[in-house]
Design a protein around this motif. Structure first.
Motif, mmCIF file in Angstrom:
data_model
loop_
_atom_site.group_PDB
_atom_site.id
_atom_site.type_symbol
_atom_site.label_atom_id
_atom_site.label_comp_id
_atom_site.label_asym_id
_atom_site.label_seq_id
_atom_site.Cartn_x
_atom_site.Cartn_y
_atom_site.Cartn_z
ATOM 1 N N THR A 197 0.838 -1.197 0.000
ATOM 2 C CA THR A 197 0.000 0.000 0.000
ATOM 3 C C THR A 197 0.868 1.239 0.000
ATOM 4 O OG1 THR A 197 -1.730 -1.178 1.208
ATOM 5 C CG2 THR A 197 -1.839 1.230 1.211
ATOM 6 N N TYR A 198 1.921 1.225 0.803
ATOM 7 C CA TYR A 198 2.825 2.370 0.843
ATOM 8 C C TYR A 198 3.443 2.613 -0.536
ATOM 9 C CZ TYR A 198 6.823 5.328 1.706
ATOM 10 O OH TYR A 198 7.729 6.350 1.641
ATOM 11 N N ASP A 199 3.914 1.555 -1.191
ATOM 12 C CA ASP A 199 4.510 1.696 -2.520
ATOM 13 C C ASP A 199 3.510 2.283 -3.509
ATOM 14 O OD1 ASP A 199 6.917 0.730 -1.639
ATOM 15 O OD2 ASP A 199 6.604 -1.297 -2.437
ATOM 16 N N PHE A 200 2.265 1.781 -3.455
ATOM 17 C CA PHE A 200 1.243 2.303 -4.359
ATOM 18 C C PHE A 200 1.023 3.791 -4.120
ATOM 19 C CE2 PHE A 200 -3.186 3.522 -4.992
ATOM 20 C CZ PHE A 200 -3.291 3.340 -6.356
ATOM 21 N N LEU A 201 0.842 4.192 -2.865
ATOM 22 C CA LEU A 201 0.589 5.600 -2.558
ATOM 23 C C LEU A 201 1.787 6.475 -2.904
ATOM 24 C CD1 LEU A 201 -1.263 5.233 0.843
ATOM 25 C CD2 LEU A 201 -2.254 5.897 -1.352
ATOM 26 N N HIS A 202 2.961 5.974 -2.637
ATOM 27 C CA HIS A 202 4.178 6.753 -2.890
ATOM 28 C C HIS A 202 4.385 6.998 -4.386
ATOM 29 C CE1 HIS A 202 8.163 8.341 -2.180
ATOM 30 N NE2 HIS A 202 8.607 7.558 -3.150
ATOM 31 N N TYR A 203 4.164 6.006 -5.195
ATOM 32 C CA TYR A 203 4.464 6.125 -6.623
ATOM 33 C C TYR A 203 3.266 6.545 -7.475
ATOM 34 C CZ TYR A 203 8.931 4.134 -5.484
ATOM 35 O OH TYR A 203 10.167 3.929 -4.947
ATOM 36 N N SER A 204 2.086 6.592 -6.907
ATOM 37 C CA SER A 204 0.917 6.950 -7.711
ATOM 38 C C SER A 204 0.447 8.377 -7.462
ATOM 39 C CB SER A 204 -0.232 5.991 -7.429
ATOM 40 O OG SER A 204 -0.686 6.183 -6.104
ATOM 41 N N ALA A 205 1.106 9.087 -6.600
ATOM 42 C CA ALA A 205 0.669 10.444 -6.270
ATOM 43 C C ALA A 205 0.811 11.366 -7.476
ATOM 44 C CB ALA A 205 1.476 10.982 -5.096
ATOM 45 N N LEU A 206 -0.265 12.031 -7.812
ATOM 46 C CA LEU A 206 -0.246 13.030 -8.873
ATOM 47 C C LEU A 206 -0.442 14.399 -8.233
ATOM 48 C CD1 LEU A 206 -2.486 11.459 -11.651
ATOM 49 C CD2 LEU A 206 -0.005 11.714 -11.658
ATOM 50 N N ARG A 207 0.295 15.331 -8.714
ATOM 51 C CA ARG A 207 0.160 16.694 -8.217
ATOM 52 C C ARG A 207 -0.620 17.483 -9.259
ATOM 53 N NH1 ARG A 207 6.383 17.070 -7.721
ATOM 54 N NH2 ARG A 207 5.957 16.059 -9.681
ATOM 55 N N ILE A 208 -1.808 17.970 -8.855
ATOM 56 C CA ILE A 208 -2.709 18.652 -9.769
ATOM 57 C C ILE A 208 -2.975 20.058 -9.258
ATOM 58 C CG2 ILE A 208 -5.004 18.616 -10.809
ATOM 59 C CD1 ILE A 208 -4.951 15.548 -10.394
ATOM 60 N N PHE A 209 -2.933 21.016 -10.166
ATOM 61 C CA PHE A 209 -3.216 22.412 -9.845
ATOM 62 C C PHE A 209 -4.488 22.798 -10.581
ATOM 63 C CE2 PHE A 209 -2.864 26.997 -10.269
ATOM 64 C CZ PHE A 209 -2.264 27.398 -9.083
ATOM 65 N N ILE A 210 -5.484 23.304 -9.868
ATOM 66 C CA ILE A 210 -6.715 23.789 -10.482
ATOM 67 C C ILE A 210 -6.527 25.283 -10.705
ATOM 68 C CG2 ILE A 210 -9.213 23.967 -10.304
ATOM 69 C CD1 ILE A 210 -8.158 21.068 -10.234
ATOM 70 N N ASP A 211 -6.644 25.713 -11.952
ATOM 71 C CA ASP A 211 -6.327 27.085 -12.328
ATOM 72 C C ASP A 211 -7.521 27.757 -12.983
ATOM 73 O OD1 ASP A 211 -4.611 29.284 -12.671
ATOM 74 O OD2 ASP A 211 -3.985 28.612 -14.657
ATOM 75 N N VAL B 264 0.010 30.433 -6.341
ATOM 76 C CA VAL B 264 0.510 30.457 -7.724
ATOM 77 C C VAL B 264 1.922 29.868 -7.845
ATOM 78 C CG1 VAL B 264 1.123 31.966 -9.653
ATOM 79 C CG2 VAL B 264 -1.043 32.291 -8.459
ATOM 80 N N PRO B 265 2.829 30.146 -6.914
ATOM 81 C CA PRO B 265 4.174 29.558 -7.060
ATOM 82 C C PRO B 265 4.201 28.029 -7.048
ATOM 83 C CG PRO B 265 4.252 31.392 -5.531
ATOM 84 C CD PRO B 265 2.797 31.129 -5.824
ATOM 85 N N THR B 266 3.170 27.392 -6.533
ATOM 86 C CA THR B 266 3.155 25.923 -6.505
ATOM 87 C C THR B 266 2.869 25.318 -7.874
ATOM 88 O OG1 THR B 266 0.799 25.729 -5.919
ATOM 89 C CG2 THR B 266 2.379 25.947 -4.094
ATOM 90 N N ARG B 267 2.435 26.135 -8.825
ATOM 91 C CA ARG B 267 2.148 25.628 -10.185
ATOM 92 C C ARG B 267 3.343 24.916 -10.795
ATOM 93 N NH1 ARG B 267 -1.314 29.084 -14.261
ATOM 94 N NH2 ARG B 267 -0.262 27.581 -15.573
ATOM 95 N N SER B 268 4.526 25.389 -10.501
ATOM 96 C CA SER B 268 5.718 24.812 -11.129
ATOM 97 C C SER B 268 6.076 23.435 -10.559
ATOM 98 C CB SER B 268 6.899 25.765 -10.987
ATOM 99 O OG SER B 268 7.209 25.969 -9.625
ATOM 100 N N HIS B 269 5.379 22.989 -9.531
ATOM 101 C CA HIS B 269 5.699 21.714 -8.883
ATOM 102 C C HIS B 269 4.634 20.645 -9.126
ATOM 103 C CE1 HIS B 269 8.878 23.838 -6.828
ATOM 104 N NE2 HIS B 269 7.990 24.736 -6.442
ATOM 105 N N VAL B 270 3.799 20.822 -10.151
ATOM 106 C CA VAL B 270 2.703 19.882 -10.372
ATOM 107 C C VAL B 270 2.932 19.054 -11.632
ATOM 108 C CG1 VAL B 270 1.080 21.402 -9.184
ATOM 109 C CG2 VAL B 270 1.267 21.513 -11.679
ATOM 110 N N ASP B 271 2.161 17.982 -11.735
ATOM 111 C CA ASP B 271 2.206 17.132 -12.919
ATOM 112 C C ASP B 271 1.199 17.594 -13.973
ATOM 113 O OD1 ASP B 271 4.107 15.225 -11.796
ATOM 114 O OD2 ASP B 271 2.454 14.660 -10.463
ATOM 115 N N PHE B 272 0.046 18.077 -13.508
ATOM 116 C CA PHE B 272 -1.021 18.507 -14.407
ATOM 117 C C PHE B 272 -1.651 19.795 -13.908
ATOM 118 C CE2 PHE B 272 -0.880 13.892 -14.819
ATOM 119 C CZ PHE B 272 -0.824 13.748 -16.197
#
Length: 92
Positions: A12-26, A69-77
């Protein structure tokens, strides 16, 4: 979430660690302000005056520009919402 990960098994830890997506709603700031004002008006008599709303919104938007706004550069989508409430998805 960290407590859940600590108590989870390793799979479960491996799944959560590697499946995390960082999304910014703009959205454009003008749209955000307009949508907030429309929502404020739905409060009827409990709504703030336009002057109070504008003052609070100016402070909120300044904080938004500094902290969010500065967090936008740290997201996947980035999901961008347009004024007509349509969306598009952009990969970073």
């Amino acid at each position: 979430m960290k407590e859940f990960i600590r108590s989870a098994d390793s799979a479960t830890y491996d799944f959560l660690h590697y499946s995390a997506l960082r999304i910014f709603i703009d959205a454009d700031e003008e749209d955000i302000c307009r949508w907030n004002w429309e929502r404020e008006l739905k409060l009827g008599e409990k709504a703030r005056s336009k002057e109070k709303f504008d003052a609070d919104t100016a402070w909120d938007m300044e904080d938004y520009r500094k902290t969010v706004v500065p967090t936008r550069s740290h997201v996947d989508f980035i999901v961008h919402k347009y004024s007509n409430h349509t969306y598009d998805l952009r990969a970073q």
